[in-house]
Design an enzyme around this catalytic site. Sequence first.
Site, PDB file in Angstrom:
ATOM      1  CE  LYS A  38      36.554  39.676  72.905  1.00 26.05           C
ATOM      2  NZ  LYS A  38      36.364  41.025  72.561  1.00 26.05           N
ATOM      3  CB  CYS A  39      43.821  37.452  67.242  1.00 29.62           C
ATOM      4  SG  CYS A  39      45.261  36.642  66.534  1.00 29.62           S
TER       5      CYS A  39
END
Length: 182
Positions: A38-39
Amino acid sequence: MASAASFYDFKPLDKKGQPHNLTNYKGKVVLVVNTASKCGFTPQFEGLEKLYKDLHQKHPDFVILGFPCNQFGSQDPGSNDDIQSFCQLNYGVSFPILGKTDVNGNNAEPVWEWMKGSIPGVLGLKRVKWNFEKFLVGRDGQVKARWASTTKPESLKATIEKELAVPAGPTPTKTAAAPTPT
């Protein structure tokens, strides 16, 4: 593991929590990446998979190892199973993704401590700054190069191919590689 002499001296945990013996990669060229689901850099999985498929097809002795890490902004909070599913479903990742690990701090995986010590980042800092930092390990088990998170996987191809051209066999020590500032 301060006495470690090479990448092959380590056994980080795999996705099932079992020791993963890095001697399995002896004589291979390995790109090691700390990953996150989730970057802002998560789309690099696509480039990493393309790089892996392109090079591994020509050079079966090339491997990418992903190490999920939740230390930067809690950007990989899922379980090892969640992370595996995410990588395969969203990016078709076929290279090995090991177990979630710390790359900095008191609980840092020893292989990461060793790699950071081999080629420190900018200003000699021995820490990983963010998700998707990359380390290239040569056939001799030594770190050859290090790249910042912002370095796109496709830009690594020439350096990796140069390392793949180095013949297997005993090599005295790591080569002098100019690290890219991280």
